[in-house]
Design an enzyme around this catalytic site. Sequence first.
Site, mmCIF file in Angstrom:
data_model
loop_
_atom_site.group_PDB
_atom_site.id
_atom_site.type_symbol
_atom_site.label_atom_id
_atom_site.label_comp_id
_atom_site.label_asym_id
_atom_site.label_seq_id
_atom_site.Cartn_x
_atom_site.Cartn_y
_atom_site.Cartn_z
ATOM 1 N N GLN A 1 100.893 88.992 -59.424
ATOM 2 C CA GLN A 1 99.926 87.955 -59.801
ATOM 3 C C GLN A 1 99.041 87.603 -58.597
ATOM 4 O OE1 GLN A 1 99.416 86.561 -62.960
ATOM 5 N NE2 GLN A 1 97.634 85.691 -61.965
ATOM 6 N N ASP B 1 98.518 96.570 -64.532
ATOM 7 C CA ASP B 1 97.166 96.016 -64.400
ATOM 8 C C ASP B 1 96.093 97.101 -64.364
ATOM 9 O OD1 ASP B 1 96.906 93.325 -64.515
ATOM 10 O OD2 ASP B 1 97.445 92.976 -62.420
ATOM 11 N N LYS C 1 102.076 85.024 -69.692
ATOM 12 C CA LYS C 1 102.328 86.468 -69.799
ATOM 13 C C LYS C 1 103.778 86.726 -70.211
ATOM 14 C CE LYS C 1 98.653 87.542 -66.581
ATOM 15 N NZ LYS C 1 98.260 87.773 -65.183
#
Length: 298
Positions: A102, A125, A58
């Site tokens: 995460q 997200d 990422k």
Amino acid sequence: MQADTTAEILDGKAVANQVREELRVRVEDCRKQGMRAPGLAVVLIGDNPASHIYVKNKIQACKKVGIESFLRQFPADVKEEEVFACIDELNRSEQVDGILVQLPLPAHLPTDRILDAVSPDKDADGLHPLNLGILTAGKPGLRPCTPQGVMVLLERYAVELKGKNAVVIGRSNLVGKPVALMLLEKHATVTVCHSRSKDLAEIAKTADVLVVAAGRQCMVKADWVKPGAVVIDVGIHKREITAGPKAGESEVVGDVDFPEVVKKAAKITPVPGGVGPMTIAMLLSNTLMSYEARMAGK
Ligand code: NAD
């Protein structure tokens, strides 16, 4: 196998590259106007090797489009107060437009409360309850990355959804539920199935568009699929190859039995190279959306 009996491959890697290039140009335009770089903060806790690889990917992806990344790393035994203090700092930072925690988190940490602590307007997200509510209301906002990736892939391949039967297998908050809402928004007739649904194969066979996010390796067989259907495989499973020249090596497969279904469907996503790359592209897209809103003073 005859070429004309094989489904068209929905190339998520190629589409994700296209999307990332578009994002790179948008960032470049903003920078030319003298604006600061967009910023994504990543909170990584513990030493789960897969999480470390995902985070590295990422951060690399951010760099390529000109998004600055801020890594906040903690040991597995971090106290929850420290995590909340970090999120609070990131929520208030002028340099940070997106925050990603995460998953999975170590068991002693309250995952839901930590995710809910992320400011909804920095929720890269798209999983904050407020953003899920905004999605349910059919309003624009930060949307969950994997379902949004599925929708962009369908759109770029001009898959017609209006009036079509869409079947979603899986009802998680991460994939199944939000993708069902997004398909509904595009005027599909949507059926959502889950582990307790009866006659799954019969329901799947009604689908013009079949989205599979059940987390069950190669579950969907050719006789579950209507000839000519569009099949989107969200599943990711790493497994060892047990026979043939590659025995002992590992491979990644999805929730769909690809070699069978590719002969029946009209279009299909491969695993890897389908939905996976789209997910990261949508993370970058959400970060940029949040940045542009902040720059416009919204
Ligand atoms: P999950 O375990 O949270 O949810 C699975 C859903 O599938 C549940 O709603 C369950 O009811 C349903 N289900 C389970 N077994 C079933 C069965 N036999 N028949 C019908 N329904 C069944 O999983 P998730 O987080 O939604 O992820 C699903 C899959 O997608 C996993 O393989 C995951 O690794 C993968 N995934 C991929 C990406 C990506 O970027 N490509 C992102 C997220 C998840």
